[in-house]
Scaffold this active site. Structure first.
Site, short mmCIF file in Angstrom:
data_model
loop_
_atom_site.label_atom_id
_atom_site.label_comp_id
_atom_site.label_asym_id
_atom_site.label_seq_id
_atom_site.Cartn_x
_atom_site.Cartn_y
_atom_site.Cartn_z
N LYS A 44 0.82 -1.21 0.00
CA LYS A 44 0.00 0.00 0.00
C LYS A 44 0.86 1.26 0.00
O LYS A 44 0.36 2.38 -0.01
CB LYS A 44 -0.92 0.03 1.24
CG LYS A 44 -1.98 -1.01 1.25
CD LYS A 44 -3.15 -0.70 2.17
CE LYS A 44 -2.84 -0.45 3.58
NZ LYS A 44 -4.04 -0.35 4.44
N LYS A 46 2.76 2.14 2.55
CA LYS A 46 2.76 2.67 3.91
C LYS A 46 3.81 1.95 4.75
O LYS A 46 4.06 0.76 4.56
CB LYS A 46 1.39 2.41 4.57
CG LYS A 46 0.27 3.35 4.14
CD LYS A 46 -0.94 3.14 5.08
CE LYS A 46 -1.97 4.23 4.91
NZ LYS A 46 -3.08 4.12 5.87
#
Ligand code: C2G
Length: 131
Positions: A44, A46
């Site tokens: 993602k 992140k």
């Protein structure tokens, strides 16, 4: 027994997360949170401050949360919905429309995000304190 499912990273747990989980639980009787693993977070884009185990332990301590399962891919949602007999899939409305394909499996709801707080804002505010 109405079963609700939501997904997320839930890093640096804050009151916006708690408000989402509280409203999600109010949609049914049993709330499942599919928590992004550290590996999926990398996908993602992140990097969570807290590890998966730490984030999982914190979510499990929240009265609204009944079960925490790992989120390892974008594609697992239909399988999760089937496996856990989910009636309602819910996300904050920053995801508005993005998961409408799941309407073939269960109810899909997007709840208003809590303004004024986010994991990113926490990091930025703490950084500003150091200047
Ligand atoms: N949220 C919110 N208000 C905020 C911050 C977050 O309502 N101020 C909600 C988000 O909309 C999301 C949930 O809290 O429903 C978790 O947020 P994140 O941890 O940022 O989740 P995200 O990275 O969006 O992961 O497959 C879906 C993804 O895993 C969603």
């Amino acid at each position: 027994m109405k079963r609700v499912l939501t997904y997320g990273t839930y890093d640096l747990l804050h009151w916006g997360h708690i408000r989402l989980l509280k409203r999600a639980k109010q949609l049914g009787d049993y709330l499942i949170v599919a928590l992004s693993t550290d590996e999926f977070n990398a996908i993602k884009g992140k990097k969570a401050y807290h590890s998966y185990e730490e984030r999982k332990m914190m979510l499990e301590a929240i009265r609204y949360v009944d079960l925490v399962i790992p989120e390892v891919s974008w594609e697992q949602k239909p399988q999760d919905i089937a496996e856990y007999h989910v009636d309602v899939f819910v996300m904050g409305d920053d995801w508005e429309g993005k998961f409408d394909d799941l309407k073939q499996y269960c109810e899909v709801l997007y709840l208003p995000r809590t303004e004024g707080i986010s994991t990113t804002k926490i990091k930025e505010d703490l950084e500003a304190l150091k200047r």
